[in-house]
Design a protein around this motif. Sequence first.
Motif, PDB file in Angstrom:
ATOM      1  N   GLY A  84       0.789  -1.224   0.000  1.00 33.18           N
ATOM      2  CA  GLY A  84       0.000   0.000   0.000  1.00 33.18           C
ATOM      3  C   GLY A  84       0.825   1.279   0.000  1.00 33.18           C
ATOM      4  O   GLY A  84       0.276   2.356  -0.186  1.00 33.18           O
ATOM      5  N   LYS A  85       2.137   1.182   0.203  1.00 31.04           N
ATOM      6  CA  LYS A  85       2.990   2.385   0.166  1.00 31.04           C
ATOM      7  C   LYS A  85       2.974   2.971  -1.240  1.00 31.04           C
ATOM      8  O   LYS A  85       2.985   2.246  -2.234  1.00 31.04           O
ATOM      9  CB  LYS A  85       4.434   2.050   0.539  1.00 31.04           C
ATOM     10  N   GLU A  86       2.982   4.295  -1.320  1.00 33.45           N
ATOM     11  CA  GLU A  86       2.949   4.982  -2.601  1.00 33.45           C
ATOM     12  C   GLU A  86       4.083   5.986  -2.694  1.00 33.45           C
ATOM     13  O   GLU A  86       4.547   6.499  -1.676  1.00 33.45           O
ATOM     14  CB  GLU A  86       1.623   5.732  -2.777  1.00 33.45           C
ATOM     15  N   TYR A  95       4.679   7.381 -10.862  1.00 32.99           N
ATOM     16  CA  TYR A  95       3.915   7.035  -9.659  1.00 32.99           C
ATOM     17  C   TYR A  95       4.000   5.528  -9.471  1.00 32.99           C
ATOM     18  O   TYR A  95       3.900   4.766 -10.438  1.00 32.99           O
ATOM     19  CB  TYR A  95       2.451   7.468  -9.817  1.00 32.99           C
ATOM     20  N   LYS A 131       2.884   2.169  -6.640  1.00 36.05           N
ATOM     21  CA  LYS A 131       2.205   1.691  -5.435  1.00 36.05           C
ATOM     22  C   LYS A 131       2.626   0.245  -5.218  1.00 36.05           C
ATOM     23  O   LYS A 131       2.585  -0.571  -6.140  1.00 36.05           O
ATOM     24  CB  LYS A 131       0.690   1.785  -5.586  1.00 36.05           C
TER      25      LYS A 131
END
Length: 119
Positions: A49-51, A66, A68
């Motif tokens: 879940g880290k972005e 980007y 995730k």
Amino acid sequence: MNFETIGGVFERYKVKISEIRDAINFIKTLCSKVDEVRKQRVNIQLPEGKEALVSVETVKGELVVYGKVGEDNRFERIYFKTPSFTNWNGLTYAVLGEIVPDFPLCNKSFNMSYSENDR
């Protein structure tokens, strides 16, 4: 008088050769230090879940990436917005009023990448 102050073609050539020699010596010095650096592989575990969002200025414009993290430390989602993707709108305005044979010239002026826009 030395060759740096005369300024003729041959003197500029000598300055360039001197700069190349300096660059080669600099590269050799750096290469000799590579052996001193220890390379270690570090296993990084990122929580699911880290972005992250990164923006980098390139020659053609802004590149945005980007990502995730999903299960097993793998990407769940990764997205790239390339400079060409942003600049396509500009090309549409540049070709307005032009005749079809002028399109390649307009297109090359923007130096776009088609492959970056396959979505």
